[in-house]
Write a protein that holds these residues in place. Structure first.
Motif, mmCIF file in Angstrom:
data_model
loop_
_atom_site.group_PDB
_atom_site.id
_atom_site.type_symbol
_atom_site.label_atom_id
_atom_site.label_comp_id
_atom_site.label_asym_id
_atom_site.label_seq_id
_atom_site.Cartn_x
_atom_site.Cartn_y
_atom_site.Cartn_z
ATOM 1 N N LEU A 1 0.690 -1.027 -0.006
ATOM 2 C CA LEU A 1 0.030 0.078 0.046
ATOM 3 C C LEU A 1 0.939 1.082 0.065
ATOM 4 C CD1 LEU A 1 -2.615 -1.067 2.718
ATOM 5 C CD2 LEU A 1 -3.053 -0.642 0.214
ATOM 6 N N PRO A 2 0.269 2.164 -0.767
ATOM 7 C CA PRO A 2 1.220 3.237 -0.656
ATOM 8 C C PRO A 2 1.116 4.334 0.576
ATOM 9 C CG PRO A 2 -0.752 3.803 -2.061
ATOM 10 C CD PRO A 2 -0.650 2.471 -1.768
ATOM 11 N N THR A 3 2.111 4.894 1.008
ATOM 12 C CA THR A 3 1.947 5.886 2.293
ATOM 13 C C THR A 3 1.117 7.043 1.718
ATOM 14 O OG1 THR A 3 3.965 6.949 1.722
ATOM 15 C CG2 THR A 3 4.308 5.034 2.919
ATOM 16 N N GLY A 4 0.959 7.954 3.110
ATOM 17 C CA GLY A 4 0.274 9.101 2.697
ATOM 18 C C GLY A 4 1.141 10.044 2.136
ATOM 19 N N GLU A 5 2.389 9.908 2.166
ATOM 20 C CA GLU A 5 3.226 10.938 1.302
ATOM 21 C C GLU A 5 3.308 10.614 0.065
ATOM 22 O OE1 GLU A 5 7.729 12.868 1.802
ATOM 23 O OE2 GLU A 5 6.883 11.637 3.297
ATOM 24 N N GLU A 6 3.278 9.216 -0.275
ATOM 25 C CA GLU A 6 3.508 8.838 -1.652
ATOM 26 C C GLU A 6 2.040 9.059 -2.413
ATOM 27 O OE1 GLU A 6 6.109 4.825 -1.309
ATOM 28 O OE2 GLU A 6 4.115 4.594 -0.696
ATOM 29 N N LEU A 7 0.878 9.127 -1.540
ATOM 30 C CA LEU A 7 -0.359 9.514 -2.116
ATOM 31 C C LEU A 7 -0.380 10.996 -2.495
ATOM 32 C CD1 LEU A 7 -2.668 7.274 -0.199
ATOM 33 C CD2 LEU A 7 -2.205 6.980 -2.343
ATOM 34 N N THR A 8 0.297 11.700 -1.599
ATOM 35 C CA THR A 8 0.229 13.103 -1.599
ATOM 36 C C THR A 8 1.214 13.445 -2.889
ATOM 37 O OG1 THR A 8 0.113 13.547 0.494
ATOM 38 C CG2 THR A 8 1.034 15.325 -0.717
ATOM 39 N N ASP A 75 -9.439 7.789 -8.366
ATOM 40 C CA ASP A 75 -8.347 7.424 -9.042
ATOM 41 C C ASP A 75 -7.174 7.273 -8.436
ATOM 42 O OD1 ASP A 75 -10.029 7.620 -11.388
ATOM 43 O OD2 ASP A 75 -9.517 9.309 -11.888
ATOM 44 N N ILE A 76 -6.890 8.373 -7.181
ATOM 45 C CA ILE A 76 -5.708 8.344 -6.715
ATOM 46 C C ILE A 76 -5.524 7.197 -5.761
ATOM 47 C CG2 ILE A 76 -4.297 9.519 -4.766
ATOM 48 C CD1 ILE A 76 -4.025 10.913 -7.483
ATOM 49 N N LEU A 77 -6.791 6.713 -5.175
ATOM 50 C CA LEU A 77 -6.753 5.709 -4.324
ATOM 51 C C LEU A 77 -7.306 4.262 -4.759
ATOM 52 C CD1 LEU A 77 -8.799 7.398 -1.406
ATOM 53 C CD2 LEU A 77 -6.343 7.013 -1.730
ATOM 54 N N ALA A 78 -7.224 4.080 -6.181
ATOM 55 C CA ALA A 78 -7.745 2.914 -7.003
ATOM 56 C C ALA A 78 -6.859 1.474 -6.605
ATOM 57 C CB ALA A 78 -7.572 3.285 -8.611
ATOM 58 N N ASP A 79 -5.370 1.770 -6.484
ATOM 59 C CA ASP A 79 -4.812 0.541 -5.929
ATOM 60 C C ASP A 79 -5.085 0.197 -4.235
ATOM 61 O OD1 ASP A 79 -3.270 2.938 -5.137
ATOM 62 O OD2 ASP A 79 -1.314 1.903 -5.525
ATOM 63 N N VAL A 80 -5.425 1.131 -3.376
ATOM 64 C CA VAL A 80 -5.716 1.011 -1.976
ATOM 65 C C VAL A 80 -6.935 -0.095 -1.964
ATOM 66 C CG1 VAL A 80 -6.401 1.914 0.026
ATOM 67 C CG2 VAL A 80 -4.810 2.873 -1.588
ATOM 68 N N SER A 81 -8.093 0.439 -2.969
ATOM 69 C CA SER A 81 -9.340 -0.520 -2.629
ATOM 70 C C SER A 81 -8.951 -2.274 -3.066
ATOM 71 C CB SER A 81 -10.467 0.000 -3.541
ATOM 72 O OG SER A 81 -10.105 -0.086 -5.016
ATOM 73 N N GLY A 82 -8.209 -2.523 -3.932
ATOM 74 C CA GLY A 82 -7.904 -3.753 -4.404
ATOM 75 C C GLY A 82 -6.575 -4.424 -3.965
ATOM 76 N N ALA A 83 -6.180 -3.719 -2.718
ATOM 77 C CA ALA A 83 -4.922 -4.073 -2.112
ATOM 78 C C ALA A 83 -4.864 -5.586 -1.569
ATOM 79 C CB ALA A 83 -4.225 -3.277 -1.342
ATOM 80 N N THR A 109 -9.258 -2.556 3.282
ATOM 81 C CA THR A 109 -9.573 -3.372 4.361
ATOM 82 C C THR A 109 -9.190 -4.575 4.361
ATOM 83 O OG1 THR A 109 -11.093 -4.399 2.648
ATOM 84 C CG2 THR A 109 -12.230 -2.654 4.017
ATOM 85 N N CYS A 110 -7.560 -4.558 3.964
ATOM 86 C CA CYS A 110 -6.666 -5.556 4.159
ATOM 87 C C CYS A 110 -6.875 -6.449 5.312
ATOM 88 C CB CYS A 110 -5.349 -5.219 3.942
ATOM 89 S SG CYS A 110 -5.192 -4.402 2.101
ATOM 90 N N ALA A 111 -6.844 -5.876 6.595
ATOM 91 C CA ALA A 111 -6.869 -6.452 7.821
ATOM 92 C C ALA A 111 -8.165 -7.296 8.051
ATOM 93 C CB ALA A 111 -6.826 -5.566 9.204
ATOM 94 N N GLU A 112 -9.193 -6.964 7.467
ATOM 95 C CA GLU A 112 -10.463 -7.717 7.581
ATOM 96 C C GLU A 112 -10.283 -8.816 6.508
ATOM 97 O OE1 GLU A 112 -10.204 -4.378 7.367
ATOM 98 O OE2 GLU A 112 -12.133 -3.438 7.777
ATOM 99 N N LYS A 113 -9.766 -8.519 5.301
ATOM 100 C CA LYS A 113 -9.669 -9.542 4.323
ATOM 101 C C LYS A 113 -8.633 -10.687 5.022
ATOM 102 C CE LYS A 113 -9.590 -6.551 0.175
ATOM 103 N NZ LYS A 113 -8.823 -5.765 -0.695
ATOM 104 N N GLY A 134 -13.710 6.212 7.047
ATOM 105 C CA GLY A 134 -14.457 5.292 5.784
ATOM 106 C C GLY A 134 -13.579 4.483 5.530
ATOM 107 N N SER A 135 -14.250 3.684 4.327
ATOM 108 C CA SER A 135 -13.233 2.550 3.389
ATOM 109 C C SER A 135 -13.787 2.560 2.258
ATOM 110 C CB SER A 135 -13.492 1.146 4.183
ATOM 111 O OG SER A 135 -14.812 0.648 3.881
#
Length: 190
Positions: A1-8, A75-83, A109-113, A134-135
């Protein structure tokens, strides 16, 4: 998963004029808004003089969403949802499997998965994860996530604050992992 700084950085690279992030960093350095080492006895990567503190993700993502709509958030968070879960998520899954409660600012939701895979029935044993911003599983559009300044600046609603506080332990140990503690609009207030 990207960090907050990477997302920024991703927001700047995708939605701002080239060189804008460098200009923002220059302004931050000019006014002394620098990162500091968490460890007084060593360098945590910030350097002795400190590096320019990056702008908050919520601020720059909010600007992109204001101009381009909430598709910018998705778009920015696209890879987060399917991580896919990693070993850290498997560790957290073990805690959930024992009925542990977790608060997270993460949108994934990686911990839940991971818990579904390694600790089936974790919810029935009292395991709980509260995504206080939110998620993406609950809101794939990104419109309702606490990912923009406009969404978080008003703080938690009364019921959201109560739910947040209810997940905290009444006694015993509170362990904080990978969290900056910089949610002064909502978490700090609650």
């Amino acid at each position: 998963l990207p960090t907050g700084e990477e997302l920024t950085r991703r927001v700047f690279d995708s939605y701002f004029e080239e060189g804008t992030l460098d200009r923002v960093h220059a302004h931050h350095r000019a006014v002394g808004w620098l990162t500091t080492s968490w460890c007084p006895h060593g360098d945590s990567g910030a350097g002795a003089s400190g590096a320019a503190r990056p702008p908050r993700l919520e601020t720059v993502l909010g600007v992109a969403a204001g101009v381009h709509g909430h598709t910018a958030v998705a778009d920015i968070l696209a890879d987060v949802s399917g991580a896919a879960p990693n070993r850290n998520h498997v560790f957290l899954a073990g805690h959930l499997g024992l009925g542990g409660r977790q608060l997270t600012a993460n949108f994934d939701t990686c911990a839940e998965k991971a818990a579904d895979r390694v600790a089936p029935g974790w919810r029935a044993r009292g395991g709980r994860v509260l995504h206080f911003h939110g998620s993406l599983a609950a809101d794939p559009s990104g419109a309702g996530l606490g990912a923009t300044l406009a969404r978080i600046q008003g703080g938690f609603t009364g019921s959201d604050a109560e739910e947040f506080l209810a997940v905290l332990p009444d006694r015993g140990v509170l362990l904080v992992l990978g969290y900056s503690g910089s949610d002064f609009f909502d978490v700090d207030v609650a």
